[in-house]
Design a protein around this motif. Structure first.
Motif, PDB file in Angstrom:
ATOM      1  N   LYS A  60      30.825  31.308  44.822  1.00 22.24           N
ATOM      2  CA  LYS A  60      32.241  30.691  45.443  1.00 22.24           C
ATOM      3  C   LYS A  60      31.949  29.525  46.217  1.00 22.24           C
ATOM      4  O   LYS A  60      32.650  28.543  46.096  1.00 22.24           O
ATOM      5  CB  LYS A  60      32.674  31.834  46.296  1.00 22.24           C
ATOM      6  CG  LYS A  60      33.835  31.449  47.013  1.00 22.24           C
ATOM      7  CD  LYS A  60      34.271  32.656  48.025  1.00 22.24           C
ATOM      8  CE  LYS A  60      35.624  32.213  48.497  1.00 22.24           C
ATOM      9  NZ  LYS A  60      35.513  32.010  50.010  1.00 22.24           N
ATOM     10  N   ALA A  63      31.174  26.627  43.800  1.00 17.45           N
ATOM     11  CA  ALA A  63      32.465  26.197  42.987  1.00 17.45           C
ATOM     12  C   ALA A  63      33.336  25.449  44.192  1.00 17.45           C
ATOM     13  O   ALA A  63      33.973  24.343  43.742  1.00 17.45           O
ATOM     14  CB  ALA A  63      33.314  27.668  42.617  1.00 17.45           C
ATOM     15  N   SER A  67      34.471  21.505  43.576  1.00 18.65           N
ATOM     16  CA  SER A  67      35.993  21.229  43.513  1.00 18.65           C
ATOM     17  C   SER A  67      36.362  20.042  44.245  1.00 18.65           C
ATOM     18  O   SER A  67      36.834  19.405  44.105  1.00 18.65           O
ATOM     19  CB  SER A  67      36.556  22.589  43.801  1.00 18.65           C
ATOM     20  OG  SER A  67      38.108  22.152  43.950  1.00 18.65           O
ATOM     21  N   ILE A  73      39.847  22.012  39.416  1.00 15.46           N
ATOM     22  CA  ILE A  73      39.740  23.278  39.334  1.00 15.46           C
ATOM     23  C   ILE A  73      38.404  23.856  38.754  1.00 15.46           C
ATOM     24  O   ILE A  73      38.078  23.207  37.618  1.00 15.46           O
ATOM     25  CB  ILE A  73      40.791  24.214  38.684  1.00 15.46           C
ATOM     26  CG1 ILE A  73      42.111  23.548  39.276  1.00 15.46           C
ATOM     27  CG2 ILE A  73      40.642  25.798  38.770  1.00 15.46           C
ATOM     28  CD1 ILE A  73      43.338  24.127  38.149  1.00 15.46           C
ATOM     29  N   CYS A  75      35.827  27.025  38.000  1.00 16.81           N
ATOM     30  CA  CYS A  75      35.788  28.428  37.856  1.00 16.81           C
ATOM     31  C   CYS A  75      34.499  28.732  37.381  1.00 16.81           C
ATOM     32  O   CYS A  75      33.843  28.218  36.595  1.00 16.81           O
ATOM     33  CB  CYS A  75      36.611  29.094  36.668  1.00 16.81           C
ATOM     34  SG  CYS A  75      38.480  28.811  37.044  1.00 16.81           S
ATOM     35  N   ALA A  77      32.136  32.132  35.708  1.00 19.23           N
ATOM     36  CA  ALA A  77      32.773  33.549  35.088  1.00 19.23           C
ATOM     37  C   ALA A  77      31.463  34.128  34.536  1.00 19.23           C
ATOM     38  O   ALA A  77      30.516  33.348  34.242  1.00 19.23           O
ATOM     39  CB  ALA A  77      33.513  33.098  33.984  1.00 19.23           C
ATOM     40  N   VAL A  82      36.487  36.141  35.609  1.00 19.86           N
ATOM     41  CA  VAL A  82      36.140  34.968  36.774  1.00 19.86           C
ATOM     42  C   VAL A  82      35.610  35.585  37.845  1.00 19.86           C
ATOM     43  O   VAL A  82      36.378  36.429  38.549  1.00 19.86           O
ATOM     44  CB  VAL A  82      37.555  33.973  36.665  1.00 19.86           C
ATOM     45  CG1 VAL A  82      37.271  33.046  37.898  1.00 19.86           C
ATOM     46  CG2 VAL A  82      37.609  33.601  35.338  1.00 19.86           C
ATOM     47  N   VAL A  85      36.453  30.836  42.193  1.00 19.06           N
ATOM     48  CA  VAL A  85      37.307  29.761  41.828  1.00 19.06           C
ATOM     49  C   VAL A  85      37.467  29.083  43.195  1.00 19.06           C
ATOM     50  O   VAL A  85      37.469  29.551  44.079  1.00 19.06           O
ATOM     51  CB  VAL A  85      38.603  30.425  41.327  1.00 19.06           C
ATOM     52  CG1 VAL A  85      39.361  31.160  42.165  1.00 19.06           C
ATOM     53  CG2 VAL A  85      39.356  29.249  40.849  1.00 19.06           C
ATOM     54  N   SER A  86      37.615  27.723  42.632  1.00 14.24           N
ATOM     55  CA  SER A  86      38.160  26.956  43.914  1.00 14.24           C
ATOM     56  C   SER A  86      38.688  25.640  43.353  1.00 14.24           C
ATOM     57  O   SER A  86      38.573  25.480  42.216  1.00 14.24           O
ATOM     58  CB  SER A  86      36.809  26.380  44.486  1.00 14.24           C
ATOM     59  OG  SER A  86      36.995  25.639  45.664  1.00 14.24           O
ATOM     60  N   LYS A  90      43.498  31.141  43.424  1.00  7.72           N
ATOM     61  CA  LYS A  90      42.771  32.367  43.118  1.00  7.72           C
ATOM     62  C   LYS A  90      43.523  33.380  42.450  1.00  7.72           C
ATOM     63  O   LYS A  90      43.057  34.130  41.653  1.00  7.72           O
ATOM     64  CB  LYS A  90      42.169  32.858  44.544  1.00  7.72           C
ATOM     65  CG  LYS A  90      41.184  31.822  45.128  1.00  7.72           C
ATOM     66  CD  LYS A  90      40.821  32.292  46.560  1.00  7.72           C
ATOM     67  CE  LYS A  90      39.809  31.297  47.017  1.00  7.72           C
ATOM     68  NZ  LYS A  90      39.576  30.113  46.777  1.00  7.72           N
ATOM     69  N   PHE A  93      43.187  32.867  38.729  1.00  6.55           N
ATOM     70  CA  PHE A  93      42.032  33.163  38.042  1.00  6.55           C
ATOM     71  C   PHE A  93      41.124  34.291  38.506  1.00  6.55           C
ATOM     72  O   PHE A  93      40.287  34.858  37.667  1.00  6.55           O
ATOM     73  CB  PHE A  93      41.249  31.729  38.265  1.00  6.55           C
ATOM     74  CG  PHE A  93      41.945  30.489  37.573  1.00  6.55           C
ATOM     75  CD1 PHE A  93      41.881  30.253  36.204  1.00  6.55           C
ATOM     76  CD2 PHE A  93      42.573  29.843  38.253  1.00  6.55           C
ATOM     77  CE1 PHE A  93      42.686  29.494  35.553  1.00  6.55           C
ATOM     78  CE2 PHE A  93      43.238  28.604  37.491  1.00  6.55           C
ATOM     79  CZ  PHE A  93      43.253  28.422  36.140  1.00  6.55           C
ATOM     80  N   LEU A  94      41.028  34.354  39.816  1.00  9.98           N
ATOM     81  CA  LEU A  94      39.824  35.278  40.204  1.00  9.98           C
ATOM     82  C   LEU A  94      40.109  36.658  39.752  1.00  9.98           C
ATOM     83  O   LEU A  94      41.008  37.476  39.765  1.00  9.98           O
ATOM     84  CB  LEU A  94      39.889  35.352  41.704  1.00  9.98           C
ATOM     85  CG  LEU A  94      38.803  35.664  42.355  1.00  9.98           C
ATOM     86  CD1 LEU A  94      37.515  35.304  42.153  1.00  9.98           C
ATOM     87  CD2 LEU A  94      38.932  35.899  44.091  1.00  9.98           C
TER      88      LEU A  94
END
Length: 183
Positions: A60, A63, A67, A73, A75, A77, A82, A85-86, A90, A93-94
């Motif tokens: 995190k 990311a 970002s 963006i 991600c 994974a 995923v 994400v940043s 969230k 994607f998260l």
């Protein structure tokens, strides 16, 4: 917990067969590692093990740094969902399941640099209903020779094409995360 109505017996070697329908639904394949948990009520819980998931907070932070530097963006994974994400929603994607195409790209150790109008462009998530990104860089994370996940750069800017800088950053991030897993 949701009951399935399926009952299995333990064999003389202590093995239990996980039904095909459950394996298919949860995308568990032969050879996939499972974590085993117990709770205070005596329940046994099997969870698909994600080696890169151990890097959750670190991924995190990584990311977020990428970002902030790129404005994209980012991600990160594993082979199922995923995990970080940043720079984007969230909620979007998260912890969302990745697409079969992304899973294939990870397994094939394929780096993808594409825009939405190109044939090699793939959806990141299994559910594509909310997709609004138009450019992507996907680089697999390799640890101890195994493809374990991917670093993904996404852009919503229609005029932007991902290029050499984003590709090199994604390669560096994937290499670094892969090395962290080996320690």
């Amino acid at each position: 917990m949701k009951a399935t109505g399926i009952v299995r017996r333990i064999d003389d070697l202590g093995r239990v067969v996980v039904p095909k329908e459950i394996r298919r639904t949860l995308r568990i394949r032969e050879g996939d590692p499972l974590e085993i948990f117990t709770d205070k009520d005596g329940e046994i819980i099997l969870k698909k093990y994600s080696p890169i998931g151990e890097l959750g907070s670190f991924a995190k932070q990584y990311a977020e740094a990428l970002s902030q530097t790129t404005g994209h963006i980012i991600c990160i994974a594993d082979k199922d969902q995923v995990i970080a994400v940043s720079g984007g929603s969230k909620r979007e994607f998260l912890e969302k399941q990745i697409s079969k195409e992304l899973e294939t790209a990870i397994n094939d150790r394929e780096t993808i640099v594409a825009s939405v109008d190109e044939k090699k462009f793939i959806d990141i998530l299994f559910d594509t209903s909310e997709r609004d990104y138009t450019s992507e860089v996907i680089t697999p994370i390799i640890s101890e020779g195994d493809a374990i996940g991917a670093v993904v750069f996404l852009s919503k800017d229609n005029k932007l094409r991902m290029g050499e800088v984003e590709t090199k950053l994604a390669h560096s991030a994937a290499g670094f995360l892969g090395k962290q897993m080996e320690q």
